[in-house]
Design an enzyme around this catalytic site. Structure first.
Site, PDB file in Angstrom:
ATOM      1  N   PHE A   1      40.290  17.436  25.639  1.00  0.00           N
ATOM      2  CA  PHE A   1      39.294  18.071  26.503  1.00  0.00           C
ATOM      3  C   PHE A   1      39.681  19.444  27.044  1.00  0.00           C
ATOM      4  O   PHE A   1      39.313  19.801  28.165  1.00  0.00           O
ATOM      5  CB  PHE A   1      38.928  17.142  27.673  1.00  0.00           C
ATOM      6  CG  PHE A   1      38.780  15.701  27.288  1.00  0.00           C
ATOM      7  CD1 PHE A   1      37.937  15.326  26.261  1.00  0.00           C
ATOM      8  CD2 PHE A   1      39.516  14.714  27.920  1.00  0.00           C
ATOM      9  CE1 PHE A   1      37.818  13.999  25.881  1.00  0.00           C
ATOM     10  CE2 PHE A   1      39.402  13.381  27.558  1.00  0.00           C
ATOM     11  CZ  PHE A   1      38.539  13.021  26.528  1.00  0.00           C
ATOM     12  N   CYS A   2      40.416  20.218  26.270  1.00  0.00           N
ATOM     13  CA  CYS A   2      40.855  21.556  26.714  1.00  0.00           C
ATOM     14  C   CYS A   2      41.577  21.479  28.056  1.00  0.00           C
ATOM     15  O   CYS A   2      41.476  22.391  28.883  1.00  0.00           O
ATOM     16  CB  CYS A   2      39.679  22.531  26.791  1.00  0.00           C
ATOM     17  SG  CYS A   2      39.078  23.052  25.188  1.00  0.00           S
ATOM     18  N   ALA A   3      42.270  20.376  28.253  1.00  0.00           N
ATOM     19  CA  ALA A   3      43.099  20.194  29.461  1.00  0.00           C
ATOM     20  C   ALA A   3      44.316  19.379  29.036  1.00  0.00           C
ATOM     21  O   ALA A   3      44.607  18.322  29.592  1.00  0.00           O
ATOM     22  CB  ALA A   3      42.315  19.491  30.559  1.00  0.00           C
TER      23      ALA A   3
END
Length: 486
Positions: free
Chosen positions: A408-410
């Site tokens: 999740f781009c995290a």
């Protein structure tokens, strides 16, 4: 002021004049959509704000079709029907902005600037704040990174989305460890700010609501801590603004950034709003027409430029008028619907999903602050015995449910939440692992004001069935994704 006194009024009412005559037809279409959905067990009427795609059907690998359940709002929310209608009504009046003498140019300019005022009101900005239109939250935070004083130090939690974790290269950055409670977040920040040396300009970047867990961060308390130590703070409101009211004044943040595509507005626009001083002092983010007030040949043979000191300074080039108007339309629609009502219903959906997942022992919901943390409609989880990509593929192919799987781009946050534990078995679609790690990924379900009750009910039922009965289809890895084997 417009050369045409009535241009602003026309711009503000274009969608009313154009859309209203067809309103009965639109209502009939919506009724037909819901009638069809009811035949399939759906409940379109439960969604407070109608969205595009609510009547789209998708094929199932097991046979037949089903109304698509879009449960990936945290990535991109579907466009509100209201936004689409507003944009369609304005489109014939589209013209160049700020420099055109014609009526449509004047009208479009008024519409563009009226949209800026609408966004400022939506965010409850201070009268001295600037509202700058960008492409996205990522663009907004990169713009802010561009205007920071050269000696500014940046403080950011490792739990941030990459859009707010990565733009600060070129500045001295302190990455703060993941807190396990809101109070710990405030304490961690206070200690880091107090210990900085030299005690020069500083910026704190913090999310309002996590794009992984949906948990709300103590923004007001973090802002107070930042200001007590002579620092400024920017709020990444990409996941907060679609779900909760955001008041720059009440939260006392210096800047706020968000994206239109998460706020039910397509066409690629974003917003950076807040204090003007650093923005005015910095060189333009992009050099070009619109940012320049005057350009002349200099005595040295070059060119001498006087840049604008308004928001135009960082809005060079022809602006995305359609995207900006879509953002303003979404802001109006959310405000008119009433956040109290929207929040109350979304919390009911959150409750249903969490209770449904809690009934499946193999499911582990990811949380940083604990079970009782306040959150928006974003929930991530893993399923024992399943790779998350495999599970997400089965939800889509066998139930017509769209969710997100991955990190999740995290990445740092998800790795912390997963504890570095590999997911086994079920290697279909397993992502490439970081050096020294096994493959890690999770599943995220997210929803909002356009989500019918039936979508979350179908999701909970699907999770239960997949865990207890297994997938009905075979799957294989194709270009890194888990897909049905056909």
């Amino acid at each position: 002021m417009s050369a045409y006194p009535n241009a602003a009024a026309v711009a503000a009412t274009t969608y009313v004049a154009t859309v209203t005559p067809s309103a009965p037809a639109a209502a009939e279409e919506g009724d037909a959509c819901c009638a069809g959905a009811h035949a399939a067990g759906a409940d379109c009427a439960a969604a407070p704000l109608p969205v595009l795609g609510r009547d789209v059907t998708v094929p199932l690998v097991t046979g037949g079709e089903v109304t698509y359940a879009a449960l990936d709002y945290a990535a991109s929310a579907p466009a509100l029907q209201r936004v689409w209608d507003d944009v369609a009504a304005y489109a014939p009046y589209y013209g160049s902005v700020h420099r055109g003498a014609g009526y449509l140019s004047q009208l479009s300019t008024d519409l563009f600037e009226a949209s800026r005022a609408t966004v400022a009101e939506f965010l409850d900005c201070r009268s001295s704040d600037q509202v700058i239109f960008t492409r996205s939250t990522t663009d907004s935070l990169n713009l802010l990174a561009h205007v920071l004083p050269a000696d500014c130090r940046v403080f950011v939690f490792e739990t941030e989305h990459h859009a707010s974790l990565l733009p600060w290269s070129g500045h001295q950055v302190t990455y703060l460890d993941a807190p396990r409670t809101p109070a710990e977040a405030v304490d961690t920040l206070e200690r880091a700010l107090a210990d900085r040396d030299p005690h020069g300009p500083a910026l704190v970047c913090v999310t309002g609501a996590s794009n992984v867990t949906g948990e709300l961060w103590p923004v007001k308390e973090l802002a107070a801590a930042a200001h007590a130590h002579g620092a400024r703070i920017v709020l990444d409101a990409a996941q907060l603004a679609p779900h909760h009211p955001v008041s720059v004044q009440d939260l006392d943040v210096d800047w706020v950034a968000f994206s239109g595509h998460k706020l039910y507005a397509p066409f690629g626009s974003g917003v950076l709003a807040g204090r003007a001083d650093w923005l005015r002092a910095a060189e333009p983010y992009l050099a070009g027409g619109g940012a320049s007030r005057t350009v002349a040949r200099g005595e040295d043979g070059g060119v001498a430029v006087e840049w604008h000191t308004t928001a135009a300074r960082h809005e060079a080039g022809s602006p995305n008028v359609i995207g900006v108007y879509a953002v303003a339309s979404a802001c109006r629609a959310l405000t008119e619907a009433g956040f109290d009502r929207l929040v109350a219903r979304e919390q009911e959906l959150v409750r249903r999903v969490r209770e449904g997942l809690a009934e499946v022992p193999e499911v582990r919901v990811l949380s940083l602050f604990g079970e009782d943390a306040a959150r928006v409609g974003v929930i991530s989880f893993v399923v024992e015995g399943w790779n998350s990509s495999h599970f997400a593929a089965a939800l889509s192919a066998e139930y017509g449910i769209g969710v997100r799987d991955g990190l999740f781009c995290a990445h740092p946050l998800v790795r912390i939440l997963l504890g570095g534990a590999p997911q086994e078995p079920g290697a279909c679609g397993s992502p490439e692992a970081a050096p020294g790690e096994r493959s890690l990924n999770a599943i995220r379900v997210s929803f909002g004001a356009g989500t019918p009750d039936e979508h979350v009910e179908r999701f909970v039922r699907a999770v239960r069935e997949l865990v207890s009965q297994g997938a009905q289809w075979e799957y294989r890895t194709e270009e890194g994704r888990c897909v049905p084997a056909v």
